[in-house]
Design a protein around this motif. Structure first.
Motif, PDB file in Angstrom:
ATOM      1  N   CYS A   9       4.054   5.383  -5.824  1.00  0.00           N
ATOM      2  CA  CYS A   9       3.954   5.474  -7.284  1.00  0.00           C
ATOM      3  C   CYS A   9       2.955   6.548  -7.698  1.00  0.00           C
ATOM      4  O   CYS A   9       3.179   7.285  -8.650  1.00  0.00           O
ATOM      5  N   PHE A  10       1.845   6.630  -6.995  1.00  0.00           N
ATOM      6  CA  PHE A  10       0.770   7.534  -7.389  1.00  0.00           C
ATOM      7  C   PHE A  10       1.111   8.980  -7.051  1.00  0.00           C
ATOM      8  O   PHE A  10       0.885   9.881  -7.861  1.00  0.00           O
ATOM      9  N   ASP A  11       1.623   9.224  -5.861  1.00  0.00           N
ATOM     10  CA  ASP A  11       1.769  10.595  -5.383  1.00  0.00           C
ATOM     11  C   ASP A  11       2.867  10.659  -4.324  1.00  0.00           C
ATOM     12  O   ASP A  11       2.592  10.679  -3.128  1.00  0.00           O
ATOM     13  N   ARG A  33       0.823  -1.216   0.000  1.00  0.00           N
ATOM     14  CA  ARG A  33       0.000   0.000   0.000  1.00  0.00           C
ATOM     15  C   ARG A  33       0.853   1.260   0.000  1.00  0.00           C
ATOM     16  O   ARG A  33       0.535   2.256  -0.660  1.00  0.00           O
ATOM     17  N   ASP A  34       1.959   1.206   0.757  1.00  0.00           N
ATOM     18  CA  ASP A  34       2.861   2.355   0.756  1.00  0.00           C
ATOM     19  C   ASP A  34       3.483   2.546  -0.621  1.00  0.00           C
ATOM     20  O   ASP A  34       3.659   3.674  -1.081  1.00  0.00           O
ATOM     21  N   ARG A  92       5.332  11.629   1.178  1.00  0.00           N
ATOM     22  CA  ARG A  92       6.262  12.393   2.005  1.00  0.00           C
ATOM     23  C   ARG A  92       5.513  13.102   3.126  1.00  0.00           C
ATOM     24  O   ARG A  92       5.929  13.095   4.277  1.00  0.00           O
ATOM     25  N   LEU A 106       5.863   9.243   5.356  1.00  0.00           N
ATOM     26  CA  LEU A 106       6.562   8.066   4.836  1.00  0.00           C
ATOM     27  C   LEU A 106       7.956   8.476   4.361  1.00  0.00           C
ATOM     28  O   LEU A 106       8.160   9.578   3.898  1.00  0.00           O
ATOM     29  N   VAL A 133       2.161   1.727  -3.488  1.00  0.00           N
ATOM     30  CA  VAL A 133       1.144   2.289  -4.389  1.00  0.00           C
ATOM     31  C   VAL A 133       1.100   3.805  -4.219  1.00  0.00           C
ATOM     32  O   VAL A 133       1.097   4.562  -5.198  1.00  0.00           O
ATOM     33  N   LEU A 134       1.092   4.249  -2.975  1.00  0.00           N
ATOM     34  CA  LEU A 134       1.067   5.694  -2.729  1.00  0.00           C
ATOM     35  C   LEU A 134       2.335   6.341  -3.285  1.00  0.00           C
ATOM     36  O   LEU A 134       2.283   7.419  -3.882  1.00  0.00           O
ATOM     37  N   GLY A 166       4.621  13.036  -3.330  1.00  0.00           N
ATOM     38  CA  GLY A 166       4.489  14.210  -2.463  1.00  0.00           C
ATOM     39  C   GLY A 166       3.611  13.912  -1.260  1.00  0.00           C
ATOM     40  O   GLY A 166       3.935  14.250  -0.125  1.00  0.00           O
ATOM     41  N   GLN A 167       2.480  13.238  -1.523  1.00  0.00           N
ATOM     42  CA  GLN A 167       1.574  12.890  -0.437  1.00  0.00           C
ATOM     43  C   GLN A 167       2.226  11.864   0.493  1.00  0.00           C
ATOM     44  O   GLN A 167       2.058  11.913   1.705  1.00  0.00           O
TER      45      GLN A 167
END
Lengths: 279, 285
Positions: free
Chosen positions: A159-161, A153-154, A166, A170, A156-157, A163-164
């Motif tokens: 890869c997707f975003d 899940r981390d 960070r 994370l 995926v985040l 900035g978010q």
């Protein structure tokens, strides 16, 4: 029917199937990240870069998979370092680093007498897999799957975003390294099955098929895994029956599935995209 | 945890990139709870560097950024800072649903495996309802209109529980009705005590919703209440020759007391000759 099942009475065929499926599952899940992150060239680079690692590991008597992993991961790190410290963009840096490392591997292989068979490294040897390689490949694939299950899940985040990721606290740099490490490990495992030239297909095509057929990450993963497993079974079977290259057959089966997905994809398929009537 | 009111202090920061480019030099401003602040400047003026500094993505070579009185890292750990990215930065083909994206705002509140609990689901649902996206929660994000796309990421910031909201060019590609709806939501969030920092080069809408303005061009040129800072002379300093000055048709040559229309976007800003901001052009003439 008997003719179809006959190949699987051979022990080496069953071994090949087990290894092939483990590699297929890991590579398929990872390919979803690779495709979404735009890391296809990275997969290509890392797979070529492991060649000198394999030869040097043989020379110093280390396990070949360790040498392969270190070289592959090192290629990714070196490319990143060149990008960060110069004006060269990452794709160019990767191209220079991996082709240079591959060249070193080729020269070493021809200069050094070793039992590393060039054709096995280049095209895999899944039908003649040794016991030690069998268990090593299973262990690597299992480890990779465990990491993806725990941190998926981390990732995926990431890869997707990023900035978010960070901003959610994370460690983005560590996630990047983790994904690179799993990528390098999958390639090391996949080389056993299809060799350094074609392993990149396992790391891209299943994810590409998944993206064509699914609109959620979870479903994309299932489609990718199903496609990779189907291609592995079909590829091994066909190669046995026709006495064709196993790696070539597996990758060709994947390519056929990709073309089918490209044509029939429900939302994005070429066949569904009929021009709208002008009135 | 003692709920200290949110605050943002950018204390005299300088940021240089590895290639030697000095993006910000000795820039500083301060915001306290309950305000909407416009971060205004041309492209390349250092707006995004300012955002990155506040998000901890770049570390100032000099000076420091304090959020709620502490370093950025500590604020990120407490999920105080939320970010709404520019539409162009998002991969809209990514296979995620609206609800998936909003759930990403809860990651900082979850355990390492990021398995949502009932509380996380409830926060996500509440955020979706607040921005009016609950009915579209199961859409893939690429199937949304421009305004809906913005609201998804606003919902994510809300689900995260951010007290300092950073919005990057939120009105680009959004129609006026949607813009007004977003502004109404931002005002409600401000009234709950949040700080909302909006990066924009859409000058026309700034006076309609910003309480404060920070004008940047490689440094902070001026910062403070909109009425004091968002003036003609300051804007000309911030934008220099980058602005298009329109004259009104039918009035050529312009009489000495004509209004001045400044625009680098689709919604121009109208100023009186003395530099006082009158408002914005609602439609093309």
């Amino acid at each position: 029917m008997n003719a179809l099942l006959a190949p699987w009475t051979h022990g080496f065929m069953v071994d090949a199937l087990v290894v092939g499926l483990m590699v297929a599952v890991l590579a398929a899940i990872l390919s979803c990240f690779v495709v979404l992150k735009g890391w296809s060239l990275m997969g290509d680079a890392v797979s070529h870069a492991i060649l000198p690692g394999v030869v040097i590991a043989y020379l110093v008597g280390a396990p070949l998979v360790i040498g392969a992993f270190v070289a592959g991961f090192g290629c990714a790190l070196a490319s990143g370092a060149i990008r960060a410290t110069s004006r060269i963009k990452e794709d160019a840096a990767m191209g220079v680093v991996f082709s240079g490392m591959f060249a070193v591997g080729l020269i070493l292989l021809t200069q050094v007498r070793s039992n590393v068979h060039l054709s096995h490294v280049l095209f895999g040897s899944i039908l003649g897999i040794e016991d030690e390689d069998f268990w090593q490949t299973l262990a690597i694939a299992g480890g990779g799957l465990l990491i993806l299950a725990l941190r998926g899940r981390d990732l995926v985040l990431f890869c997707f975003d990023p900035g978010q990721a960070r901003i959610a606290g994370l460690k983005v740099g560590r996630l990047r390294l983790l994904l690179l490490a799993v990528l390098a490990a999958s390639i090391v495992a996949g080389v056993q099955a299809v060799g350094v030239i074609l392993v990149v297909a396992l790391l891209i095509t299943p994810g590409a098929i998944g993206l064509l057929l699914a609109d959620r990450f979870g479903r994309m993963v299932w489609v990718a895994v199903a496609a990779a497993c189907l291609a592995t079974v079909a590829g091994i079977q066909v190669s046995f029956m026709l006495d064709a290259s196993t790696a070539g057959s597996i990758v060709l089966a994947l390519s056929v599935l990709f073309i089918a997905a490209l044509l029939v994809s429900p939302r994005h398929g070429l066949l569904r995209r009929r021009p709208r009537a002008p009135w | 945890m003692l709920a200290q009111p949110i605050s943002l202090a950018v204390d005299n920061i300088s940021v240089a990139y590895p290639n030697g480019h000095l993006a910000l030099k000795e820039a500083g401003f301060r915001l306290d709870a309950g305000t909407i602040c416009g971060l205004v400047g041309i492209n390349g003026s250092g707006k995004s560097t300012m955002f990155k500094s506040i998000m901890g993505l770049v570390r100032p070579g000099q000076g420091r950024v304090l959020v709620a009185g502490g370093p950025v890292e500590a604020a990120l750990k407490r999920n105080l800072v939320a970010y709404v990215p520019q539409a162009e930065e998002v991969d809209w083909t990514f296979p995620v649903s609206v609800r998936d994206v909003v759930m990403m705002g809860r990651y900082g509140h979850m355990n390492l495996l990021r398995i949502p609990r009932a509380a996380d689901r409830a926060e996500v649902q509440a955020a979706l309802e607040r921005v009016g996206m609950a009915d579209l929660a199961d859409r893939q994000i690429g199937e949304l209109s421009g305004g809906q796309r913005k609201r998804v990421f606003l919902a994510r910031a809300l689900a995260q529980g951010g007290q300092l909201l950073l919005l990057d060019e939120p009105f680009t590609g959004v129609d006026v009705t949607t813009e007004e709806a977003i502004i109404a939501l931002l005002k409600a969030l401000r009234d709950e005590g949040r700080i909302i920092l909006v990066s924009t080069h859409n000058l026309g809408s700034v006076p309609t919703f910003c309480d404060q303005v920070v004008l940047v061009n490689r440094t902070v040129l001026a910062a403070g209440p909109t009425a004091e800072v968002f003036t003609g002379p300051n804007l000309l300093r911030a934008f220099g020759g980058a602005l298009r000055q329109h004259s009104l048709p039918g009035a050529t040559p312009l009489p000495a007391d004509a209004v001045v229309v400044l625009s680098d976007d689709e919604r121009p800003l109208v100023m009186a000759p003395d530099g006082q901001v009158i408002g914005r052009l609602e439609r093309d003439i």
